[in-house]
Enzyme design. Structure first.
Site, mmCIF file in Angstrom:
data_model
loop_
_atom_site.group_PDB
_atom_site.id
_atom_site.type_symbol
_atom_site.label_atom_id
_atom_site.label_comp_id
_atom_site.label_asym_id
_atom_site.label_seq_id
_atom_site.Cartn_x
_atom_site.Cartn_y
_atom_site.Cartn_z
ATOM 1 N N ASP A 1 -9.290 -30.594 -0.040
ATOM 2 C CA ASP A 1 -9.956 -31.075 -1.245
ATOM 3 C C ASP A 1 -9.164 -32.230 -1.850
ATOM 4 O OD1 ASP A 1 -12.032 -29.257 -1.148
ATOM 5 O OD2 ASP A 1 -11.083 -27.812 -2.492
ATOM 6 N N GLU B 1 -8.659 -27.135 5.295
ATOM 7 C CA GLU B 1 -8.261 -26.234 4.209
ATOM 8 C C GLU B 1 -9.127 -24.982 4.139
ATOM 9 O OE1 GLU B 1 -8.417 -26.066 -0.684
ATOM 10 O OE2 GLU B 1 -8.361 -28.025 0.299
ATOM 11 N N TYR C 1 0.806 -1.222 0.000
ATOM 12 C CA TYR C 1 0.000 0.000 0.000
ATOM 13 C C TYR C 1 0.842 1.276 0.000
ATOM 14 C CZ TYR C 1 -4.497 -2.297 0.350
ATOM 15 O OH TYR C 1 -5.625 -3.039 0.069
#
Length: 322
Positions: A172, A114, A27
């Site tokens: 997954d 996850e 930033y």
């Protein structure tokens, strides 16, 4: 120009002894960097080049990981104490802020999840203290690819918990899920110079396995077709050395490529999980965010919960008997 800007901010952080985060650096000059990933890569490359840890540059990672389970207490350098509980996630502090951990003696298992949405569901169901399990546990999420603070916590638990306590991961059943698992267990390429301090070798893959879906009576038509990105990622992982690609992982990836489908955690919600006989009579507590609302025997209302109760218990039994 990008590298010199990172060097400038790093120098300022060291001279003033005021830590900066990767997000702070981004930033400070958004037009120059374009995206956060550029800063992340430059900071990691800088640390690797000088053979330093990122913290030695006084650059801190922004915490994003969460932990749930009343058996863990974190004492911070400033004197603050973070108490975790069984029904909601607490932000995992960065490693530099933690002076020590306390873990209850009766902790029986650790589960890394996850996805944050799945983690939040398990918190609401109070998985960490569920009466059907052999004992209380700790549930952790890195919200996808884990940040350093989450990996430091998992590494600390891996190094210090008794060997009979399994540290498990629910990801997954696809190449990206396995890659996230690999980051926890073997470390990452981007931070390979810190892998010795971040890789938690005790982490084991609990699921989801593509090969178990038939046993769970999951309709193959409910599976998601793999994409070209999935296929490319899978082939890339299959080329990895056997030391970081166990045979079980390799077989599951090949199973995915053969069937052209992948199994995400959410697919378990369609499963018809068969409770094991020795636990079939155990009452299953159903919870809302306000506490227990009723008692019931096992039912298909929460297939993922049944799935985890069975598999966590099996792993705990396996480790105790080992």
């Amino acid at each position: 120009a990008q590298l010199f800007r990172v060097l400038d901010v790093t120098h300022e952080a060291l001279v003033t002894d005021i830590p900066a985060t990767k997000r702070d650096i981004y930033y400070k000059d958004v037009p120059l960097f374009g995206k956060q990933a550029v800063v992340d890569r430059l900071v990691d490359d800088l640390a690797a080049t000088f053979e330093l840890e990122r913290s030695d540059l006084n650059i801190r990672a922004t915490s994003k990981g969460l932990v749930c389970g009343a058996g863990l207490v974190m004492h911070l350098m400033e004197g603050e104490v973070v108490y975790t509980n069984d029904s909601e996630g607490a932000l995992i502090p960065v490693g530099e802020d933690i002076s020590r951990f306390e873990v209850d003696d009766d902790i029986s298992w650790v589960l890394i999840v996850e996805k944050e949405a799945v983690f939040q569901t398990l918190c609401r169901l109070k998985l960490a203290s569920h009466p059907s399990l052999p004992g209380p546990g700790i549930v952790i999420t890195g919200k996808g690819y884990p940040d350093i603070a989450t990996r430091q916590l998992v590494k600390t638990l891996s190094d210090n918990l008794p060997s009979h306590i399994p540290i498990l991961a629910l990801v997954d059943g696809d190449a990206y899920g396995l890659d996230i698992l690999s980051v926890y267990k073997h470390g990452s390429m981007s931070l390979r110079h810190e892998n010795e301090k971040l890789a938690a070798s005790r982490v084991e893959w609990l699921g989801v396995w593509a090969s178990e879906l038939a046993e769970l009576n999951i309709d193959r038509n409910a599976l998601i077709p793999i994409t070209k990105h999935d296929e490319k990622k899978a082939h890339s992982m299959l080329r990895r050395d056997a030391s970081t690609m166990p045979l079980k992982w390799r077989k599951e990836l090949m199973h995915m490529l053969h069937n052209r489908c992948k199994a995400e955690i959410e697919i378990i919600s369609t499963a018809k999980v068969k409770p094991q006989a020795r636990r079939a009579e155990v009452l299953l507590s159903r919870y809302t965010t306000n506490g227990p609302v009723q008692q019931m025997t096992r039912s298909p209302a929460y297939p993922l919960l049944d799935y985890l109760l069975n598999k966590i218990s099996d792993f705990v039994d396996l480790y105790v008997d080992a």
